[in-house]
Design a protein around this motif. Structure first.
Motif, PDB file in Angstrom:
ATOM      1  N   ARG A 141      17.705  49.471  49.981  1.00  0.00           N
ATOM      2  CA  ARG A 141      18.892  50.336  49.813  1.00  0.00           C
ATOM      3  C   ARG A 141      19.207  50.782  48.523  1.00  0.00           C
ATOM      4  NH1 ARG A 141      19.144  50.059  54.541  1.00  0.00           N
ATOM      5  NH2 ARG A 141      20.712  49.161  55.958  1.00  0.00           N
ATOM      6  N   GLY A 142      18.969  52.084  48.139  1.00  0.00           N
ATOM      7  CA  GLY A 142      18.924  52.572  46.831  1.00  0.00           C
ATOM      8  C   GLY A 142      18.001  51.947  46.124  1.00  0.00           C
ATOM      9  N   ASN A 143      18.433  51.293  44.691  1.00  0.00           N
ATOM     10  CA  ASN A 143      17.344  50.525  43.758  1.00  0.00           C
ATOM     11  C   ASN A 143      17.486  49.155  44.227  1.00  0.00           C
ATOM     12  OD1 ASN A 143      19.958  49.939  42.783  1.00  0.00           O
ATOM     13  ND2 ASN A 143      18.985  49.994  40.728  1.00  0.00           N
ATOM     14  N   GLN A 144      17.771  48.625  45.333  1.00  0.00           N
ATOM     15  CA  GLN A 144      17.857  47.100  45.610  1.00  0.00           C
ATOM     16  C   GLN A 144      16.959  46.888  46.979  1.00  0.00           C
ATOM     17  OE1 GLN A 144      21.847  46.100  46.355  1.00  0.00           O
ATOM     18  NE2 GLN A 144      22.236  45.951  44.060  1.00  0.00           N
ATOM     19  N   ILE A 145      16.318  45.808  46.911  1.00  0.00           N
ATOM     20  CA  ILE A 145      15.504  45.321  48.020  1.00  0.00           C
ATOM     21  C   ILE A 145      16.035  44.041  48.254  1.00  0.00           C
ATOM     22  CG2 ILE A 145      13.432  44.416  48.785  1.00  0.00           C
ATOM     23  CD1 ILE A 145      12.122  46.283  46.728  1.00  0.00           C
ATOM     24  N   ARG A 146      16.511  43.951  49.717  1.00  0.00           N
ATOM     25  CA  ARG A 146      17.049  42.634  50.212  1.00  0.00           C
ATOM     26  C   ARG A 146      16.160  42.154  51.057  1.00  0.00           C
ATOM     27  NH1 ARG A 146      22.179  40.801  49.930  1.00  0.00           N
ATOM     28  NH2 ARG A 146      22.961  42.597  49.062  1.00  0.00           N
ATOM     29  N   LEU A 147      15.955  40.689  51.363  1.00  0.00           N
ATOM     30  CA  LEU A 147      15.279  39.937  52.330  1.00  0.00           C
ATOM     31  C   LEU A 147      16.033  39.319  53.314  1.00  0.00           C
ATOM     32  CD1 LEU A 147      12.531  38.576  49.862  1.00  0.00           C
ATOM     33  CD2 LEU A 147      12.313  40.886  51.076  1.00  0.00           C
ATOM     34  N   ILE A 148      15.775  39.786  54.375  1.00  0.00           N
ATOM     35  CA  ILE A 148      16.806  38.988  55.397  1.00  0.00           C
ATOM     36  C   ILE A 148      15.803  38.269  56.280  1.00  0.00           C
ATOM     37  CG2 ILE A 148      18.535  39.439  57.177  1.00  0.00           C
ATOM     38  CD1 ILE A 148      19.149  42.101  55.827  1.00  0.00           C
ATOM     39  N   ALA A 149      16.127  37.149  56.928  1.00  0.00           N
ATOM     40  CA  ALA A 149      15.542  36.159  57.762  1.00  0.00           C
ATOM     41  C   ALA A 149      16.378  35.235  58.407  1.00  0.00           C
ATOM     42  CB  ALA A 149      14.277  35.515  57.104  1.00  0.00           C
ATOM     43  N   PRO A 150      16.028  34.735  59.728  1.00  0.00           N
ATOM     44  CA  PRO A 150      16.749  33.646  60.244  1.00  0.00           C
ATOM     45  C   PRO A 150      16.804  32.454  59.254  1.00  0.00           C
ATOM     46  CG  PRO A 150      14.943  34.653  61.572  1.00  0.00           C
ATOM     47  CD  PRO A 150      14.561  34.985  60.261  1.00  0.00           C
ATOM     48  N   GLU A 151      17.933  31.633  59.730  1.00  0.00           N
ATOM     49  CA  GLU A 151      18.150  30.334  58.980  1.00  0.00           C
ATOM     50  C   GLU A 151      17.432  29.271  59.403  1.00  0.00           C
ATOM     51  OE1 GLU A 151      22.487  30.027  58.963  1.00  0.00           O
ATOM     52  OE2 GLU A 151      22.512  31.170  57.210  1.00  0.00           O
ATOM     53  N   THR A 152      16.010  29.351  59.618  1.00  0.00           N
ATOM     54  CA  THR A 152      15.196  28.272  59.918  1.00  0.00           C
ATOM     55  C   THR A 152      14.370  27.845  58.748  1.00  0.00           C
ATOM     56  OG1 THR A 152      13.347  29.788  60.598  1.00  0.00           O
ATOM     57  CG2 THR A 152      15.015  29.381  62.343  1.00  0.00           C
ATOM     58  N   PRO A 153      13.626  26.713  58.673  1.00  0.00           N
ATOM     59  CA  PRO A 153      12.961  26.176  57.400  1.00  0.00           C
ATOM     60  C   PRO A 153      11.628  27.151  57.265  1.00  0.00           C
ATOM     61  CG  PRO A 153      13.512  24.213  58.891  1.00  0.00           C
ATOM     62  CD  PRO A 153      14.177  25.582  59.627  1.00  0.00           C
ATOM     63  N   ARG A 176       4.194  52.708  53.251  1.00  0.00           N
ATOM     64  CA  ARG A 176       3.010  51.615  53.616  1.00  0.00           C
ATOM     65  C   ARG A 176       2.931  50.239  53.038  1.00  0.00           C
ATOM     66  NH1 ARG A 176      -1.259  56.624  53.509  1.00  0.00           N
ATOM     67  NH2 ARG A 176      -1.010  56.392  51.521  1.00  0.00           N
ATOM     68  N   LEU A 177       3.375  50.363  51.653  1.00  0.00           N
ATOM     69  CA  LEU A 177       3.087  48.999  51.261  1.00  0.00           C
ATOM     70  C   LEU A 177       4.466  47.909  51.484  1.00  0.00           C
ATOM     71  CD1 LEU A 177       2.470  49.794  47.263  1.00  0.00           C
ATOM     72  CD2 LEU A 177       0.822  49.565  49.130  1.00  0.00           C
ATOM     73  N   LEU A 178       5.389  48.819  51.966  1.00  0.00           N
ATOM     74  CA  LEU A 178       6.507  48.020  52.483  1.00  0.00           C
ATOM     75  C   LEU A 178       6.266  47.469  53.702  1.00  0.00           C
ATOM     76  CD1 LEU A 178       9.652  46.870  52.348  1.00  0.00           C
ATOM     77  CD2 LEU A 178       9.960  49.187  53.400  1.00  0.00           C
ATOM     78  N   THR A 179       5.612  48.151  54.609  1.00  0.00           N
ATOM     79  CA  THR A 179       4.950  47.782  55.949  1.00  0.00           C
ATOM     80  C   THR A 179       4.170  46.713  55.776  1.00  0.00           C
ATOM     81  OG1 THR A 179       5.519  50.139  56.841  1.00  0.00           O
ATOM     82  CG2 THR A 179       4.018  48.801  58.225  1.00  0.00           C
ATOM     83  N   ARG A 180       3.206  47.033  54.915  1.00  0.00           N
ATOM     84  CA  ARG A 180       2.332  45.730  54.625  1.00  0.00           C
ATOM     85  C   ARG A 180       2.797  44.458  54.322  1.00  0.00           C
ATOM     86  NH1 ARG A 180      -3.525  45.052  54.684  1.00  0.00           N
ATOM     87  NH2 ARG A 180      -3.670  42.863  54.665  1.00  0.00           N
ATOM     88  N   LEU A 181       3.780  44.491  53.622  1.00  0.00           N
ATOM     89  CA  LEU A 181       4.364  43.301  52.903  1.00  0.00           C
ATOM     90  C   LEU A 181       5.155  42.685  54.337  1.00  0.00           C
ATOM     91  CD1 LEU A 181       6.486  42.838  49.821  1.00  0.00           C
ATOM     92  CD2 LEU A 181       7.699  41.866  51.778  1.00  0.00           C
ATOM     93  N   GLU A 182       5.895  43.259  55.238  1.00  0.00           N
ATOM     94  CA  GLU A 182       6.279  42.848  56.345  1.00  0.00           C
ATOM     95  C   GLU A 182       5.249  42.172  57.177  1.00  0.00           C
ATOM     96  OE1 GLU A 182       8.880  46.074  57.654  1.00  0.00           O
ATOM     97  OE2 GLU A 182      10.591  45.231  57.089  1.00  0.00           O
ATOM     98  N   ARG A 183       4.202  42.674  57.247  1.00  0.00           N
ATOM     99  CA  ARG A 183       2.917  42.171  58.181  1.00  0.00           C
ATOM    100  C   ARG A 183       2.571  40.763  57.585  1.00  0.00           C
ATOM    101  NH1 ARG A 183      -1.819  46.215  58.314  1.00  0.00           N
ATOM    102  NH2 ARG A 183      -2.683  44.295  59.374  1.00  0.00           N
ATOM    103  N   GLU A 184       2.825  40.705  56.080  1.00  0.00           N
ATOM    104  CA  GLU A 184       2.304  39.396  55.628  1.00  0.00           C
ATOM    105  C   GLU A 184       3.347  38.326  55.847  1.00  0.00           C
ATOM    106  OE1 GLU A 184      -0.279  38.501  53.729  1.00  0.00           O
ATOM    107  OE2 GLU A 184      -1.096  40.455  53.751  1.00  0.00           O
ATOM    108  N   PHE A 185       4.565  38.586  56.167  1.00  0.00           N
ATOM    109  CA  PHE A 185       5.694  37.700  56.272  1.00  0.00           C
ATOM    110  C   PHE A 185       6.409  38.202  57.525  1.00  0.00           C
ATOM    111  CE2 PHE A 185       4.962  37.842  51.787  1.00  0.00           C
ATOM    112  CZ  PHE A 185       4.542  36.667  51.656  1.00  0.00           C
ATOM    113  N   PRO A 186       6.146  37.857  58.635  1.00  0.00           N
ATOM    114  CA  PRO A 186       6.908  38.576  60.023  1.00  0.00           C
ATOM    115  C   PRO A 186       8.168  38.024  60.192  1.00  0.00           C
ATOM    116  CG  PRO A 186       4.782  36.751  60.553  1.00  0.00           C
ATOM    117  CD  PRO A 186       4.965  37.188  59.056  1.00  0.00           C
ATOM    118  N   LEU A 187       8.367  36.921  59.589  1.00  0.00           N
ATOM    119  CA  LEU A 187       9.951  36.377  59.996  1.00  0.00           C
ATOM    120  C   LEU A 187      10.892  37.187  59.015  1.00  0.00           C
ATOM    121  CD1 LEU A 187       9.250  32.761  60.469  1.00  0.00           C
ATOM    122  CD2 LEU A 187       9.306  34.447  62.147  1.00  0.00           C
ATOM    123  N   VAL A 188      10.284  37.734  58.111  1.00  0.00           N
ATOM    124  CA  VAL A 188      11.168  38.225  57.112  1.00  0.00           C
ATOM    125  C   VAL A 188      11.402  40.127  57.293  1.00  0.00           C
ATOM    126  CG1 VAL A 188      11.545  38.693  54.554  1.00  0.00           C
ATOM    127  CG2 VAL A 188      10.501  36.853  55.276  1.00  0.00           C
TER     128      VAL A 188
END
Length: 347
Positions: free
Chosen positions: A44-56, A27-39
């Motif tokens: 994966r395991g013990n890693q968190i990766r943030l992926i987004a379009p290459e726009t400013p 749920r916290l992950l879902t809320r974080l994505e709501r805060e940043f809709p472009l991200v």
């Protein structure tokens, strides 16, 4: 999310801390994505990766999301149990450029209620809770959703559990907001119950619901209309007056003079929501009468302290702007114009 081409260095976190960070059903992950809709947040395991379009715009959101994640991880490592509203609170703190760490802003837990921590989540709430600890009488004034009543009741339960007081007294005026008491069905108790129901609900949130009736039966907890306070002296008690904007000046004076030895009072209300017919609010008057007296504190909460849905804060701000414009228009109409002066009146 499609067309994700931007990628950034992953954030690593311990497995147990990862579970606490993500929360039940992520749920916290879902809320974080709501805060940043472009991200897009990928775990994966013990890693968190943030992926987004290459726009400013998207890359700005990634930077902000990384900072938010870092702050949340620090809170988790400090032993804080997070919920979805904590994510929003920390995000607001970062967006506002608040000084200090969010953990310092949010404050320590007041009590643990059935696995849920009750604690301040904004600077205003933290100052309000601290004022309750430091003063005998505290006024919590602010709009709906700022936690003024809930936090006051949490402090009352905490004081009872620590044996700092022997009883809790919760009261509010039975003032109609559109409906009339006489038209409600049932006995006097049935008619009054809807006015006190919010206090019962909060109590059941903080204590075992089976324990509340027992504590009320022996008088350790009392929930009653304000009229029942007349003629009493309340010693060794933590007293909370809710919806105080609907007290008359006489009722407010009566209530404040009930204060006995080893007692605390917290008075909460929103002076913009007065339901009295003539709008003569005792809470509005008392801010002028008692403002300079030691051991009495006025905590003023704002839309920035709202911890309900994010729309609530914006609704409050919109109404504030509307009320200010309406009041300015009334003053303008009431001010006599020089052009309306009758010809020859100054002769």
């Amino acid at each position: 999310m499609s067309d994700l081409s931007g990628d950034f260095a992953p954030i690593e976190i311990d497995g147990i801390e990862m579970v606490r960070l993500l929360g039940p059903q992520d749920r916290l992950l879902t809320r974080l994505e709501r805060e940043f809709p472009l991200v897009d947040v990928v775990v994966r395991g013990n890693q968190i990766r943030l992926i987004a379009p290459e726009t400013p715009e998207a890359q700005i959101q990634v930077v902000e999301a990384r900072r938010l994640l870092s702050e949340l991880i620090e809170l988790v490592r400090g032993g804080v149990s997070l919920d979805t509203e904590d994510v929003a609170s920390v995000a607001r703190h970062i967006e506002a450029g608040g000084a200090g760490a969010p953990g310092d802003t949010m404050g320590e837990a007041i009590l643990s209620s059935r696995g849920k921590l009750v604690r301040p989540k904004t600077v205003g709430q933290r100052n309000y809770v601290q004022a309750i600890a430091d003063n005998t009488i505290v006024f919590g004034i602010g709009p709906a959703g700022t936690g003024k009543t809930y936090l006051a009741m949490a402090k009352a339960v905490q004081a009872l559990q620590r044996k700092e007081v022997s009883r809790i007294i919760l009261t509010r005026p039975a003032v109609e907001a559109g409906e009339r008491l006489g038209f409600l069905p049932g006995t006097l108790t049935d008619k009054i119950d809807p006015y006190l129901r919010p206090l019962f609900d909060a109590l059941n949130d903080m204590l075992d619901p089976e324990l509340v009736p027992k504590l009320m039966a022996v008088g350790t907890i009392e929930v009653a209309p304000l009229a029942y306070m007349r003629g009493r002296t309340l010693n060794d008690s933590f007293i909370v007056l809710d919806e105080a904007q609907n007290t008359t000046p006489e009722q407010m004076k009566m209530f404040l003079t009930r204060l006995g030895f080893n007692s605390k009072m917290v008075i909460t209300g929103d002076i913009t929501q007065v339901d009295l017919p003539d709008a003569s609010s005792g809470l509005r008057l008392v801010t002028k009468v008692l403002d300079d007296i030691d051991d009495i504190y006025f905590a003023r909460l704002t839309s920035e302290d709202v911890v309900r849905h994010s729309l609530v804060g914006r609704i409050i701000d919109a109404y504030t702007v509307y009320d200010e414009k309406t009041q300015a228009a009334k003053v303008s109409r009431a001010t006599p114009s020089k052009r309306s002066t009758p010809r020859g009146a100054d002769r």
